[in-house]
Write a protein that holds these residues in place. Structure first.
Motif, PDB file in Angstrom:
ATOM      1  N   PHE A 116      -0.543   8.350 -13.158  1.00 17.06           N
ATOM      2  CA  PHE A 116      -0.961   8.327 -11.757  1.00 17.06           C
ATOM      3  C   PHE A 116      -2.357   8.949 -11.646  1.00 17.06           C
ATOM      4  N   SER A 117      -3.152   8.448 -10.720  1.00 15.86           N
ATOM      5  CA  SER A 117      -4.525   8.949 -10.598  1.00 15.86           C
ATOM      6  C   SER A 117      -4.965   8.985  -9.146  1.00 15.86           C
TER       7      SER A 117
ATOM      8  N   TRP B 211      -3.135   2.371 -14.789  1.00 11.69           N
ATOM      9  CA  TRP B 211      -2.984   3.593 -14.008  1.00 11.69           C
ATOM     10  C   TRP B 211      -2.579   3.231 -12.580  1.00 11.69           C
ATOM     11  N   ASN B 212      -1.776   4.084 -11.988  1.00 13.46           N
ATOM     12  CA  ASN B 212      -1.317   3.894 -10.616  1.00 13.46           C
ATOM     13  C   ASN B 212      -2.192   4.750  -9.702  1.00 13.46           C
ATOM     14  N   LEU B 213      -3.233   4.134  -9.149  1.00 14.27           N
ATOM     15  CA  LEU B 213      -4.188   4.857  -8.302  1.00 14.27           C
ATOM     16  C   LEU B 213      -3.600   5.065  -6.918  1.00 14.27           C
ATOM     17  N   LEU B 214      -3.508   6.325  -6.513  1.00 14.08           N
ATOM     18  CA  LEU B 214      -2.938   6.689  -5.218  1.00 14.08           C
ATOM     19  C   LEU B 214      -4.060   6.974  -4.224  1.00 14.08           C
TER      20      LEU B 214
ATOM     21  N   GLY C 185      -0.722  11.464  -3.707  1.00 21.11           N
ATOM     22  CA  GLY C 185      -2.137  11.448  -4.065  1.00 21.11           C
ATOM     23  C   GLY C 185      -3.032  11.265  -2.866  1.00 21.11           C
ATOM     24  N   VAL C 186      -3.948  12.217  -2.646  1.00 18.34           N
ATOM     25  CA  VAL C 186      -4.914  12.087  -1.549  1.00 18.34           C
ATOM     26  C   VAL C 186      -6.297  11.777  -2.106  1.00 18.34           C
TER      27      VAL C 186
ATOM     28  N   ILE D 283       4.726  16.833  -5.874  1.00 21.69           N
ATOM     29  CA  ILE D 283       3.566  17.186  -6.688  1.00 21.69           C
ATOM     30  C   ILE D 283       2.367  16.522  -6.038  1.00 21.69           C
ATOM     31  N   LEU D 284       1.447  17.321  -5.514  1.00 17.81           N
ATOM     32  CA  LEU D 284       0.277  16.799  -4.812  1.00 17.81           C
ATOM     33  C   LEU D 284      -0.918  16.741  -5.750  1.00 17.81           C
ATOM     34  N   LEU D 285      -1.570  15.581  -5.797  1.00 19.65           N
ATOM     35  CA  LEU D 285      -2.816  15.426  -6.541  1.00 19.65           C
ATOM     36  C   LEU D 285      -3.967  15.452  -5.552  1.00 19.65           C
TER      37      LEU D 285
END
Length: 408
Positions: A225-226, A261-264, A282-283, A311-313
């Motif tokens: 995740f990215s 990759w799973n871009l959030l 993901g923000v 889990i916050l990115l």
């Protein structure tokens, strides 16, 4: 005018530092080498900055010019501090010895030589450090492992491991073998999920052209995740049009999808195990101090309840201080990067952890806890600006999530 002031300061520092060398040797060849190197470094810096222009891309060649400038100039500043202090002392000692009727010439000469020797010896430390940082330090990858306990971690995720990667800055790489080693090192951790917290490039999507295949080899059972960091938007480039900048961002997003990759983008995904789940949120970049604030934490949390384990990115750790750590949404763990630990500092586990960046960011490297919630600030995988690292090494973070056992 600014260049005139800078050149004047550079020359004054150079002349003052030269006094230490002149005190220790009378060799004209050494004098000539000193003057030649000083002028060459100054000319190279002026040329690079002039050709770079406002809003142009900082490439690896320009970074090396800047790095060499620091390697040469910082030690001279230290020498100046010593020599200036010694000149002040000489002034007062000279007055005293004249009043006392002593012969000051021989005493002053030996004193000057002693101080010059000390000054040059101490100046050799930052010179060697900056040189080492550019040659070896920037690829001195470290795997840092942590274990964090949570009361509300679902039982099925007890022992769940994640690997965090941040601030790749692929446009700065100049050694494929070293980067391949690091990518393999990430896979060797065999974590359940890999999480990337922004700044894949310095500015341009094309910087990933030579690295896309390598980074697509990153694999984990629950995926990669990215999110985006401030550099990924291309805001530091003077574009011909807004459409060109938008196209660059579109290409970068596509590259991440092509890598698997799973871009959030202000969104979330659930990871499920045997009927239980945790959320990866993901923000987009959100930062203080003039950085882009594209992150929308409310939008990113759509479909998630406050009781879900999250889990916050979020690329910039200032976001955690400003909006996250005391949020009623209860973000148990936040992962950030951005600071690079300034690529310079001193870290001795259990003794000292210091970098100048600490005076700008409260959370700048490693694990922090407030209100029972955690943030990890990754020191970064790549480098930018100064093409090296001193004391703050490139980092691969591995975090094991543990369910806190009830006290008996």
């Amino acid at each position: 005018m600014r260049w005139f002031i800078f050149i004047a300061i550079y020359i004054l520092v150079d002349i003052y530092a030269f006094q230490a060398i002149r005190t220790l040797t009378k060799n004209p060849w050494i004098y000539s080498i000193y003057v030649f190197l000083s002028l060459a470094v100054l000319a190279a810096l002026i040329y690079q900055v002039s050709t770079l222009g406002a809003g142009k891309v900082l490439d690896i060649k320009s970074m090396y010019v800047f790095g060499i400038f620091l390697t040469v100039f910082v030690p001279k500043l230290l020498i100046v501090v010593f020599m200036f202090g010694e000149d002040i002392a000489r002034f007062f000692v000279g007055i005293f010895m004249k009043v006392a009727g002593s012969d000051e010439a021989q005493f002053m000469a030996s004193r000057r030589k002693f101080v010059s020797t000390i000054a040059l010896g101490i100046a050799a430390i930052p010179f060697a450090s900056l040189l080492y940082g550019m040659i070896q330090g920037k690829y001195n990858y470290k795997v840092l492992k942590y274990s964090l306990e949570f009361d509300d971690l679902p039982e099925e995720f007890d022992g769940f491991t994640l690997t965090q990667l941040s601030d790749v800055h692929s446009g700065s790489f100049d050694n494929r073998e070293k980067v391949e080693y690091a990518v393999n090192l990430i896979n060797e951790q065999q974590s359940d999920v890999i999480l990337f917290t922004g700044d894949l490039v310095n500015n341009l999507a094309e910087e990933m052209d030579d690295w896309k295949q390598l980074f697509s080899s990153l694999k984990a059972p629950n995926g990669v995740f990215s999110i985006l960091g401030n550099h990924d938007y291309g805001d530091y480039v003077k574009w011909d049009s807004a459409a060109a900048q938008a196209e660059n961002l579109r290409k970068l997003k596509n590259i991440q999808n092509e890598m698997g990759w799973n871009l959030l983008l202000n969104e979330n995904r659930f990871i499920e195990k045997n009927g239980q789940k945790i959320a990866v949120v993901g923000v987009e970049n959100w930062g203080l101090n003039g950085f882009k604030q594209a992150g929308d934490i409310n939008k990113a949390c759509e479909g998630i309840s406050n009781s879900d384990f999250k889990i916050l990115l979020s690329h910039d750790p200032s976001h955690w201080q400003a909006q996250v750590k005391d949020s009623p949404r209860n973000f148990q763990l936040t992962l950030s990067g951005h600071t690079h630990g300034m690529q310079f500092g001193i870290e001795i586990p259990g003794i000292i952890k210091w970098s100048p960046i600490k005076y700008r960011y409260k959370n700048w490297a490693g694990i922090y806890e407030e209100f029972g919630r955690y943030i990890n600030v990754n020191r970064g995988f790549g480098f930018l600006g100064y093409p090296g690292r001193i004391g703050i090494w490139p980092e691969i973070t591995v975090i094991k999530l543990k369910r806190k056992k009830p006290q008996t």
